[in-house]
Write a protein that holds these residues in place. Structure first.
Motif, PDB file in Angstrom:
ATOM      1  N   ILE A   6       0.845  -1.198   0.000  1.00  6.72           N
ATOM      2  CA  ILE A   6       0.000   0.000   0.000  1.00  6.72           C
ATOM      3  C   ILE A   6       0.878   1.243   0.000  1.00  6.72           C
ATOM      4  CG2 ILE A   6      -1.710   1.320   1.314  1.00  6.72           C
ATOM      5  CD1 ILE A   6      -2.779  -1.406   2.330  1.00  6.72           C
ATOM      6  N   ARG A   7       1.913   1.237   0.809  1.00  5.75           N
ATOM      7  CA  ARG A   7       2.817   2.389   0.888  1.00  5.75           C
ATOM      8  C   ARG A   7       3.474   2.656  -0.471  1.00  5.75           C
ATOM      9  NH1 ARG A   7       5.370   1.468   5.717  1.00  5.75           N
ATOM     10  NH2 ARG A   7       3.850   2.805   6.733  1.00  5.75           N
ATOM     11  N   GLU A   8       3.912   1.585  -1.148  1.00  7.26           N
ATOM     12  CA  GLU A   8       4.511   1.744  -2.479  1.00  7.26           C
ATOM     13  C   GLU A   8       3.485   2.268  -3.478  1.00  7.26           C
ATOM     14  OE1 GLU A   8       7.841  -1.868  -2.253  1.00  7.26           O
ATOM     15  OE2 GLU A   8       5.807  -2.298  -2.929  1.00  7.26           O
ATOM     16  N   ALA A   9       2.257   1.789  -3.354  1.00  6.35           N
ATOM     17  CA  ALA A   9       1.204   2.256  -4.257  1.00  6.35           C
ATOM     18  C   ALA A   9       0.932   3.746  -4.037  1.00  6.35           C
ATOM     19  CB  ALA A   9      -0.080   1.446  -4.046  1.00  6.35           C
ATOM     20  N   GLN A  10       0.914   4.178  -2.785  1.00  2.00           N
ATOM     21  CA  GLN A  10       0.719   5.603  -2.504  1.00  2.00           C
ATOM     22  C   GLN A  10       1.828   6.430  -3.147  1.00  2.00           C
ATOM     23  OE1 GLN A  10      -0.734   5.588   1.946  1.00  2.00           O
ATOM     24  NE2 GLN A  10      -0.687   7.706   1.223  1.00  2.00           N
ATOM     25  N   LYS A  11       3.054   5.947  -3.054  1.00  2.00           N
ATOM     26  CA  LYS A  11       4.183   6.671  -3.654  1.00  2.00           C
ATOM     27  C   LYS A  11       4.076   6.658  -5.175  1.00  2.00           C
ATOM     28  CE  LYS A  11       9.103   7.429  -3.765  1.00  2.00           C
ATOM     29  NZ  LYS A  11       8.913   8.295  -4.882  1.00  2.00           N
ATOM     30  N   THR A  12       3.660   5.541  -5.749  1.00  2.00           N
ATOM     31  CA  THR A  12       3.504   5.448  -7.201  1.00  2.00           C
ATOM     32  C   THR A  12       2.457   6.445  -7.692  1.00  2.00           C
ATOM     33  OG1 THR A  12       4.181   3.124  -7.223  1.00  2.00           O
ATOM     34  CG2 THR A  12       2.880   3.888  -9.112  1.00  2.00           C
ATOM     35  N   VAL A  13       1.341   6.542  -6.982  1.00  2.00           N
ATOM     36  CA  VAL A  13       0.299   7.518  -7.332  1.00  2.00           C
ATOM     37  C   VAL A  13       0.862   8.927  -7.232  1.00  2.00           C
ATOM     38  CG1 VAL A  13      -1.904   8.521  -6.578  1.00  2.00           C
ATOM     39  CG2 VAL A  13      -1.669   6.035  -6.773  1.00  2.00           C
ATOM     40  N   GLU A  65     -13.141  -0.300 -11.813  1.00  2.00           N
ATOM     41  CA  GLU A  65     -13.820   0.696 -10.971  1.00  2.00           C
ATOM     42  C   GLU A  65     -13.271   0.684  -9.544  1.00  2.00           C
ATOM     43  OE1 GLU A  65     -15.439   3.008 -12.224  1.00  2.00           O
ATOM     44  OE2 GLU A  65     -15.868   2.143 -14.180  1.00  2.00           O
ATOM     45  N   MET A  66     -12.983  -0.503  -9.021  1.00  2.00           N
ATOM     46  CA  MET A  66     -12.377  -0.583  -7.688  1.00  2.00           C
ATOM     47  C   MET A  66     -11.009   0.093  -7.685  1.00  2.00           C
ATOM     48  SD  MET A  66     -13.209  -4.397  -6.349  1.00  2.00           S
ATOM     49  CE  MET A  66     -14.841  -4.909  -5.884  1.00  2.00           C
ATOM     50  N   ALA A  67     -10.244  -0.110  -8.750  1.00  2.00           N
ATOM     51  CA  ALA A  67      -8.929   0.524  -8.852  1.00  2.00           C
ATOM     52  C   ALA A  67      -9.065   2.049  -8.923  1.00  2.00           C
ATOM     53  CB  ALA A  67      -8.177  -0.010 -10.066  1.00  2.00           C
ATOM     54  N   ASP A  68     -10.092   2.543  -9.625  1.00  2.00           N
ATOM     55  CA  ASP A  68     -10.335   3.990  -9.661  1.00  2.00           C
ATOM     56  C   ASP A  68     -10.615   4.528  -8.259  1.00  2.00           C
ATOM     57  OD1 ASP A  68      -9.991   4.192 -12.411  1.00  2.00           O
ATOM     58  OD2 ASP A  68     -12.137   4.175 -12.861  1.00  2.00           O
ATOM     59  N   VAL A  69     -11.426   3.806  -7.482  1.00  2.00           N
ATOM     60  CA  VAL A  69     -11.730   4.207  -6.111  1.00  2.00           C
ATOM     61  C   VAL A  69     -10.439   4.249  -5.290  1.00  2.00           C
ATOM     62  CG1 VAL A  69     -12.878   3.469  -3.968  1.00  2.00           C
ATOM     63  CG2 VAL A  69     -14.132   3.398  -6.138  1.00  2.00           C
ATOM     64  N   LEU A  70      -9.643   3.204  -5.414  1.00  2.00           N
ATOM     65  CA  LEU A  70      -8.388   3.121  -4.664  1.00  2.00           C
ATOM     66  C   LEU A  70      -7.435   4.241  -5.065  1.00  2.00           C
ATOM     67  CD1 LEU A  70      -6.880   1.475  -2.551  1.00  2.00           C
ATOM     68  CD2 LEU A  70      -6.098  -0.032  -4.391  1.00  2.00           C
ATOM     69  N   TRP A  71      -7.363   4.534  -6.357  1.00  2.00           N
ATOM     70  CA  TRP A  71      -6.489   5.606  -6.859  1.00  2.00           C
ATOM     71  C   TRP A  71      -6.836   6.950  -6.212  1.00  2.00           C
ATOM     72  CZ3 TRP A  71      -2.421   5.987 -10.350  1.00  2.00           C
ATOM     73  CH2 TRP A  71      -2.108   7.268 -10.778  1.00  2.00           C
ATOM     74  N   VAL A  72      -8.122   7.302  -6.271  1.00  2.00           N
ATOM     75  CA  VAL A  72      -8.530   8.599  -5.738  1.00  2.00           C
ATOM     76  C   VAL A  72      -8.372   8.628  -4.219  1.00  2.00           C
ATOM     77  CG1 VAL A  72     -10.377  10.316  -5.589  1.00  2.00           C
ATOM     78  CG2 VAL A  72     -10.098   8.988  -7.673  1.00  2.00           C
ATOM     79  N   LEU A  73      -8.652   7.514  -3.546  1.00  2.00           N
ATOM     80  CA  LEU A  73      -8.449   7.445  -2.109  1.00  2.00           C
ATOM     81  C   LEU A  73      -6.979   7.680  -1.768  1.00  2.00           C
ATOM     82  CD1 LEU A  73      -9.733   6.926   0.656  1.00  2.00           C
ATOM     83  CD2 LEU A  73      -9.190   4.503   0.320  1.00  2.00           C
ATOM     84  N   MET A  74      -6.087   7.112  -2.567  1.00  2.00           N
ATOM     85  CA  MET A  74      -4.651   7.322  -2.342  1.00  2.00           C
ATOM     86  C   MET A  74      -4.255   8.768  -2.622  1.00  2.00           C
ATOM     87  SD  MET A  74      -2.816   3.847  -3.538  1.00  2.00           S
ATOM     88  CE  MET A  74      -3.130   2.332  -2.648  1.00  2.00           C
ATOM     89  N   CYS A  75      -4.875   9.382  -3.604  1.00  2.00           N
ATOM     90  CA  CYS A  75      -4.626  10.809  -3.850  1.00  2.00           C
ATOM     91  C   CYS A  75      -4.991  11.626  -2.615  1.00  2.00           C
ATOM     92  CB  CYS A  75      -5.424  11.305  -5.052  1.00  2.00           C
ATOM     93  SG  CYS A  75      -4.796  10.774  -6.653  1.00  2.00           S
ATOM     94  N   ILE A  76      -6.173  11.376  -2.071  1.00  2.00           N
ATOM     95  CA  ILE A  76      -6.622  12.117  -0.891  1.00  2.00           C
ATOM     96  C   ILE A  76      -5.695  11.837   0.291  1.00  2.00           C
ATOM     97  CG2 ILE A  76      -8.497  12.364   0.790  1.00  2.00           C
ATOM     98  CD1 ILE A  76     -10.445  11.761  -1.578  1.00  2.00           C
ATOM     99  N   ALA A  77      -5.285  10.594   0.463  1.00  2.00           N
ATOM    100  CA  ALA A  77      -4.362  10.259   1.553  1.00  2.00           C
ATOM    101  C   ALA A  77      -3.047  11.017   1.389  1.00  2.00           C
ATOM    102  CB  ALA A  77      -4.119   8.752   1.592  1.00  2.00           C
ATOM    103  N   ASN A  78      -2.523  11.039   0.185  1.00  2.00           N
ATOM    104  CA  ASN A  78      -1.276  11.765  -0.064  1.00  2.00           C
ATOM    105  C   ASN A  78      -1.431  13.250   0.240  1.00  2.00           C
ATOM    106  OD1 ASN A  78       0.021   9.423  -0.878  1.00  2.00           O
ATOM    107  ND2 ASN A  78      -0.243   9.828  -3.070  1.00  2.00           N
ATOM    108  N   GLN A  79      -2.538  13.817  -0.180  1.00  2.00           N
ATOM    109  CA  GLN A  79      -2.762  15.249   0.023  1.00  2.00           C
ATOM    110  C   GLN A  79      -2.912  15.623   1.489  1.00  2.00           C
ATOM    111  OE1 GLN A  79      -6.100  15.160  -2.953  1.00  2.00           O
ATOM    112  NE2 GLN A  79      -5.373  17.244  -3.271  1.00  2.00           N
ATOM    113  N   THR A  80      -3.446  14.712   2.269  1.00  2.00           N
ATOM    114  CA  THR A  80      -3.754  15.027   3.661  1.00  2.00           C
ATOM    115  C   THR A  80      -2.740  14.431   4.639  1.00  2.00           C
ATOM    116  OG1 THR A  80      -5.252  13.120   3.804  1.00  2.00           O
ATOM    117  CG2 THR A  80      -6.224  15.262   3.209  1.00  2.00           C
ATOM    118  N   GLY A  81      -1.690  13.806   4.094  1.00  2.00           N
ATOM    119  CA  GLY A  81      -0.622  13.269   4.934  1.00  2.00           C
ATOM    120  C   GLY A  81      -0.975  11.990   5.667  1.00  2.00           C
TER     121      GLY A  81
END
Length: 113
Positions: A6-13, A65-81
């Motif tokens: 998950i951490r690597e995916a957040q960094k990839t996003v 669609e699940m991947a799209d949800v995960l992508w945007v969730l990771m964007c929000i996580a990155n933005q909010t620390g």
């Protein structure tokens, strides 16, 4: 693609956004986009597992669609620390502490097939 944490995916996003996306949409915009993506996932679920049927030519790739949800969730996580790895670990601990016996005693779950 090989397995990633998950951490690597957040960094990839984050790297993708900074390389190709110009910048993150605002947090509020991304919240709206997340809601939109969850709606698209819900549409497929209603048609594939519920009582509705697919319209002719309608896209129905649940994994995408699940991947799209995960992508945007990771964007929000990155933005909010938010470190989603740590947040998920804490959430699992919370659920285990709170619910470790509750569901085992739930007669509704025992009788459902």
């Amino acid at each position: 693609m090989e397995e990633i944490t998950i951490r690597e995916a957040q960094k990839t996003v984050d790297d993708w956004i900074k390389t190709y996306g110009v910048r993150y949409f605002s947090e509020l915009t991304n919240m709206a986009v997340l809601t939109e993506e969850v709606g698209e996932m819900a549409r497929i679920m209603a048609r594939q597992y519920g009582d509705q049927s697919f319209k002719e030519g309608e896209k129905h790739d649940l994994g995408d669609e699940m991947a799209d949800v995960l992508w945007v969730l990771m964007c929000i996580a990155n933005q909010t620390g938010v470190d989603l790895t740590e947040a998920l670990r804490k959430n699992i601990d919370k659920k285990t502490s709170r619910d470790k016996e509750r569901h085992l005693r739930n007669e509704k779950l025992k009788n459902k097939k």
